[in-house]
Write a protein that holds these residues in place. Structure first.
Motif, short mmCIF file in Angstrom:
data_model
loop_
_atom_site.label_atom_id
_atom_site.label_comp_id
_atom_site.label_asym_id
_atom_site.label_seq_id
_atom_site.Cartn_x
_atom_site.Cartn_y
_atom_site.Cartn_z
N PHE A 167 83.35 39.45 44.70
CA PHE A 167 83.38 39.40 43.48
C PHE A 167 84.50 40.89 43.25
O PHE A 167 84.08 41.90 43.66
N LYS A 168 85.41 40.81 42.33
CA LYS A 168 86.37 41.75 41.99
C LYS A 168 86.31 41.86 40.58
O LYS A 168 86.04 40.88 39.52
N GLN A 169 86.37 43.07 40.09
CA GLN A 169 86.23 43.55 38.67
C GLN A 169 87.05 44.93 38.49
O GLN A 169 86.96 45.90 39.37
N PRO A 170 87.63 44.88 37.39
CA PRO A 170 88.49 46.31 37.11
C PRO A 170 87.67 47.33 36.89
O PRO A 170 86.50 47.25 36.14
N ASP B 297 91.91 59.99 36.80
CA ASP B 297 92.99 59.97 35.79
C ASP B 297 93.03 58.75 34.89
O ASP B 297 93.97 58.32 34.37
N GLY B 298 91.87 57.92 34.96
CA GLY B 298 91.99 56.77 34.13
C GLY B 298 92.59 55.50 34.56
O GLY B 298 92.86 54.46 33.92
N LYS B 299 93.11 55.77 35.96
CA LYS B 299 93.62 54.52 36.68
C LYS B 299 92.63 53.14 36.88
O LYS B 299 91.58 53.47 37.13
N ILE B 300 93.10 52.17 36.66
CA ILE B 300 92.58 50.91 36.81
C ILE B 300 92.83 50.20 38.22
O ILE B 300 93.93 50.30 38.67
N PHE B 301 91.69 50.04 38.87
CA PHE B 301 91.59 49.10 40.28
C PHE B 301 90.58 48.11 40.23
O PHE B 301 89.52 48.11 39.62
N ASN B 302 90.97 47.32 41.38
CA ASN B 302 89.79 46.08 41.40
C ASN B 302 88.88 46.23 42.46
O ASN B 302 89.10 46.42 43.63
N VAL B 303 87.80 46.87 41.82
CA VAL B 303 86.66 46.98 42.99
C VAL B 303 86.31 46.05 43.70
O VAL B 303 85.96 44.74 42.94
N LEU B 304 85.81 45.88 44.77
CA LEU B 304 85.57 44.89 45.66
C LEU B 304 84.01 44.89 46.19
O LEU B 304 83.50 45.71 46.51
N LYS B 305 83.33 43.60 45.87
CA LYS B 305 81.81 43.69 46.29
C LYS B 305 81.53 42.21 46.68
O LYS B 305 82.30 41.29 46.65
N PHE B 306 80.48 42.25 47.42
CA PHE B 306 80.02 40.77 47.80
C PHE B 306 79.40 40.31 46.55
O PHE B 306 78.48 40.96 45.99
#
Length: 469
Positions: free
Chosen positions: A295-298, A303-312
């Motif tokens: 499951f990926k989610q922004p 500093d407010g940067k966006i990334f896709n967190v990775l979870k099962f």
């Protein structure tokens, strides 16, 4: 004078009790292992080094995991902490003994050592259980609950606050709830031993803290950002004037370098060790409903940067398609496999990949969704200060709070971490994270869509602005 003497006597007795308890744990380990490893009962280099290691490691790990906090914590929490601390101490000491006696002709077989180790751990658990419950029982027989008055400014959240205090009935006996506007407030405070201040304006809080200090009353209050900054400030003399210094520094180059190096090393080791577990998780998720494993989610980081967190993935496919919200207790969207992964806290193992890539750190505030961050900032402007550091897999809010702890309380813990940051603090938090696995309330879902009533907070903010104008 008599009361002070009694308190000193109690502290001495408590210190002696803690010392005897540690001696008992020491005796169990070396008593049982000495039956098979005779070098431990002789005046030998092996005995001296291994015993010193046990004492030093034991004291350090017990301190890291919260200490033998008789009279301050619930018995179950103390037992979890001590068992975990002494278990790590046993492992370290045993491996040292094993290495030192590796070429010793009369050493016991490994299988016998394993059975001895199991016996040591079981006896230490029993000893910890009995000593903790007896210690707390004795403490509270001698020290009855403190009489408490809760002084409040606003009633919102008061019921929840009082219920949390009531979980510690042996320490606190709430007799009165008193509004800051009560005419008899000072008399009520004098009639109680302890004062809890809740949701008070800054000037009222300062005034009552000083009044409690003057009348020798124990006082507790929920901190604001200014309180956290003051707590971690330094005493400085300007000529002969005392001032408190709080410098806005952030991580030094050396700290940032060491923290990143630690992140790389820890994440690599974690990925290698947990790879069999992650493979089993992936297969279980795929077999249950055939949907995607990850499951990926922004999320928002430094500093407010966006990334896709990775979870099962722990929810049904497209769980947020119609209505995006946080998981609640008994949420029907959570799958059977997902429920197990959440309880075991292993659905977030893929985030070590995020850490290895430099998008996260092992320790730091948990990354929130961008939309939720914006909503929180509307009612809690201090929430943006969490973005001063990189988001983390674990943090102070995770080891001391719960999943459904309010955003303000989590924010306070995150800000405390940011202000007191050091490599040593990071190491302590990493080690303390193991305790979360034993906390059944750490994975509770939130009640409602968000653990904060945004509309209610907006109304309160508007009322405060109107009063100031």
């Amino acid at each position: 004078m008599v009361k002070n003497f009694v308190k000193k006597l109690q502290r001495t007795f408590l210190l002696a009790f803690k010392g005897l308890f540690f001696v008992l744990l020491f005796a169990i380990f070396f008593g049982l292992f000495g039956l098979t490893e005779r070098e431990l009962w002789r005046a030998s280099r092996t005995a001296a080094i291994s015993m010193s290691t046990f004492v030093v490691a034991g004291i350090c790990f017990i301190k890291i995991y919260g200490g033998y906090a008789i009279g301050r914590k619930k018995s179950k929490e103390i037992i979890y902490s001590i068992v975990l601390a002494i278990g790590i101490t046993d492992l370290i000491t045993y491996f040292q003994i094993y290495i030192m006696l590796y070429n010793y002709d009369q050493r016991a077989p490994l299988t016998q050592d394993i059975f001895t180790f199991i016996g040591v751990v079981l006896l230490q658990i029993i000893a910890t259980y009995l000593a903790t419950y007896f210690g707390n029982y004795l403490y509270f027989v001698i020290n009855p609950p403190e009489t408490v008055v809760v002084v409040y400014g606003e009633k919102e959240g008061l019921v929840s606050f009082v219920s949390k205090i009531n979980r510690y009935k042996k320490q606190y006996n709430i007799r009165t709830l008193c509004s800051i506007k009560d005419e008899n407030l000072k008399q009520i405070i004098r009639d109680h031993q302890t004062v809890f201040l809740y949701s008070l304006p800054e000037k009222d809080k300062d005034r009552l803290v000083e009044y409690c200090y003057k009348h020798r009353k124990n006082v507790y209050f929920t901190p604001d950002l200014a309180d956290i900054i003051i707590k971690h400030s330094h005493h400085v003399l300007v000529d002969d004037v005392t001032v408190l210094e709080s410098r806005v520094t952030g991580l030094t180059f050396e700290q940032a370098l060491i923290k990143r190096a630690c992140d790389i090393v820890v994440s690599l080791i974690a990925i290698v060790i947990s790879s069999p577990i992650m493979l089993i998780e992936a297969l279980a998720i795929k077999l249950e409903d055939g949907g995607p494993v990850f499951f990926k989610q922004p999320r928002v980081t430094q500093d407010g940067k966006i990334f896709n967190v990775l979870k099962f993935r722990t929810m049904i496919v497209d769980a947020d398609k119609n209505n995006k919200r946080l998981a609640s207790q008994g949420d029907s969207r959570i799958t059977k496999v997902g429920n197990v992964l959440r309880k075991l806290r292993i659905d977030e193992l893929p985030q070590f990949i995020n850490i290895l890539k430099g998008e996260m750190s092992v320790v730091g505030p948990r990354p929130e969704q961008a939309e939720i961050t914006e909503k929180y900032v509307e009612v809690l402007p201090e929430f943006r200060y969490r973005l001063k550091v990189k988001a983390g897999l674990t943090g102070l809010a995770q080891i001391l709070g719960k999943y459904n702890t309010t955003p303000k309380d989590k924010l306070i813990l995150d800000l405390i971490y940011i202000e007191q940051y050091s490599i040593w603090v990071d190491l302590k938090i990493m080690l303390q994270t193991a305790k979360v696995l034993f906390k059944s309330d750490s994975t509770e879902g939130v009640i409602g869509e968000l653990p904060i009533d945004l509309e209610k907070h907006r109304e309160l903010l508007e009322e405060r602005k109107a009063e100031q104008q």
